[in-house]
Design a protein around this motif. Sequence first.
Motif, PDB file in Angstrom:
ATOM      1  N   ALA A 197      -1.019   0.725  -6.515  1.00 34.21           N
ATOM      2  CA  ALA A 197      -2.142   0.884  -5.578  1.00 34.21           C
ATOM      3  C   ALA A 197      -1.831   0.230  -4.236  1.00 34.21           C
ATOM      4  O   ALA A 197      -2.733  -0.077  -3.472  1.00 34.21           O
ATOM      5  N   ASP A 198      -0.546   0.021  -3.913  1.00 36.81           N
ATOM      6  CA  ASP A 198      -0.135  -0.595  -2.656  1.00 36.81           C
ATOM      7  C   ASP A 198      -0.125   0.457  -1.553  1.00 36.81           C
ATOM      8  O   ASP A 198       0.688   1.377  -1.566  1.00 36.81           O
ATOM      9  N   LEU A 199      -1.031   0.339  -0.599  1.00 32.20           N
ATOM     10  CA  LEU A 199      -1.132   1.311   0.488  1.00 32.20           C
ATOM     11  C   LEU A 199      -0.459   0.845   1.775  1.00 32.20           C
ATOM     12  O   LEU A 199      -0.661   1.442   2.831  1.00 32.20           O
ATOM     13  N   SER A 200       0.368  -0.194   1.713  1.00 35.63           N
ATOM     14  CA  SER A 200       1.017  -0.701   2.920  1.00 35.63           C
ATOM     15  C   SER A 200       1.945   0.323   3.585  1.00 35.63           C
ATOM     16  O   SER A 200       2.057   0.316   4.810  1.00 35.63           O
ATOM     17  N   PRO A 201       2.602   1.247   2.845  1.00 37.10           N
ATOM     18  CA  PRO A 201       3.434   2.237   3.542  1.00 37.10           C
ATOM     19  C   PRO A 201       2.628   3.233   4.380  1.00 37.10           C
ATOM     20  O   PRO A 201       3.187   3.956   5.189  1.00 37.10           O
ATOM     21  N   VAL A 202       1.338   3.273   4.191  1.00 36.02           N
ATOM     22  CA  VAL A 202       0.498   4.240   4.897  1.00 36.02           C
ATOM     23  C   VAL A 202       0.066   3.725   6.267  1.00 36.02           C
ATOM     24  O   VAL A 202      -0.351   4.506   7.125  1.00 36.02           O
ATOM     25  N   GLY A 203       0.234   2.441   6.530  1.00 36.87           N
ATOM     26  CA  GLY A 203      -0.266   1.830   7.768  1.00 36.87           C
ATOM     27  C   GLY A 203       0.343   2.399   9.037  1.00 36.87           C
ATOM     28  O   GLY A 203      -0.376   2.842   9.932  1.00 36.87           O
ATOM     29  N   LEU A 204       1.668   2.387   9.146  1.00 37.05           N
ATOM     30  CA  LEU A 204       2.322   2.879  10.358  1.00 37.05           C
ATOM     31  C   LEU A 204       2.061   4.364  10.601  1.00 37.05           C
ATOM     32  O   LEU A 204       1.754   4.754  11.742  1.00 37.05           O
ATOM     33  N   PRO A 205       2.151   5.224   9.582  1.00 36.61           N
ATOM     34  CA  PRO A 205       1.816   6.632   9.839  1.00 36.61           C
ATOM     35  C   PRO A 205       0.382   6.829  10.334  1.00 36.61           C
ATOM     36  O   PRO A 205       0.131   7.675  11.186  1.00 36.61           O
ATOM     37  N   LEU A 206      -0.538   6.034   9.821  1.00 34.04           N
ATOM     38  CA  LEU A 206      -1.924   6.143  10.292  1.00 34.04           C
ATOM     39  C   LEU A 206      -2.051   5.709  11.748  1.00 34.04           C
ATOM     40  O   LEU A 206      -2.800   6.325  12.523  1.00 34.04           O
ATOM     41  N   VAL A 207      -1.323   4.667  12.133  1.00 32.87           N
ATOM     42  CA  VAL A 207      -1.358   4.207  13.531  1.00 32.87           C
ATOM     43  C   VAL A 207      -0.792   5.296  14.444  1.00 32.87           C
ATOM     44  O   VAL A 207      -1.360   5.595  15.499  1.00 32.87           O
ATOM     45  N   LEU A 208       0.349   5.894  14.045  1.00 34.23           N
ATOM     46  CA  LEU A 208       0.934   6.985  14.836  1.00 34.23           C
ATOM     47  C   LEU A 208      -0.040   8.152  14.971  1.00 34.23           C
ATOM     48  O   LEU A 208      -0.239   8.691  16.061  1.00 34.23           O
ATOM     49  N   LEU A 209      -0.612   8.536  13.859  1.00 33.27           N
ATOM     50  CA  LEU A 209      -1.546   9.660  13.863  1.00 33.27           C
ATOM     51  C   LEU A 209      -2.773   9.357  14.711  1.00 33.27           C
ATOM     52  O   LEU A 209      -3.218  10.199  15.500  1.00 33.27           O
ATOM     53  N   LEU A 210      -3.294   8.154  14.602  1.00 39.82           N
ATOM     54  CA  LEU A 210      -4.467   7.769  15.384  1.00 39.82           C
ATOM     55  C   LEU A 210      -4.151   7.719  16.876  1.00 39.82           C
ATOM     56  O   LEU A 210      -4.929   8.210  17.701  1.00 39.82           O
ATOM     57  N   ALA A 211      -2.994   7.145  17.231  1.00 40.56           N
ATOM     58  CA  ALA A 211      -2.608   7.073  18.642  1.00 40.56           C
ATOM     59  C   ALA A 211      -2.468   8.477  19.234  1.00 40.56           C
ATOM     60  O   ALA A 211      -2.948   8.754  20.337  1.00 40.56           O
TER      61      ALA A 211
END
Length: 136
Positions: A47-61
Amino acid sequence: MNPVTGLVRGTSAYIWSLVTVVAVACVGLGVLSLVGAVLTVAASGRADLSPVGLPLVLLLAGAIALPLSRRALPLVTAREAAAGYTTVPLFSGELPLRDPRDGRELIAAGADVPRSFRVSLRPARRAAQFAPAAAA
């Protein structure tokens, strides 16, 4: 108008075109890496979602910058055209291409724009820098 450069005040159309390209790249990379990160998390069974952080930042930016640039680019391009020039190599042709930093003319109106100038202003700046020396 800026009295020193003769350019329309504010961010140039060239900068907005770069923002558009970077925003599209961020959205594309964000979506692809988000899918990869979600598949990696699902395959690991944790349930570790840490790999999702950077892609979400890129997508949000990208999702924030893209609508802003798509709105601003036509407005600034029209302002520059009304002033009688453009700063975007792809839009030059009937308008002279001017450097968005110092306002000097890089390509005259009606001149063919070399293919290498269409992506970046560096070759146009180099050519304009050495043009007076070649003419002398």
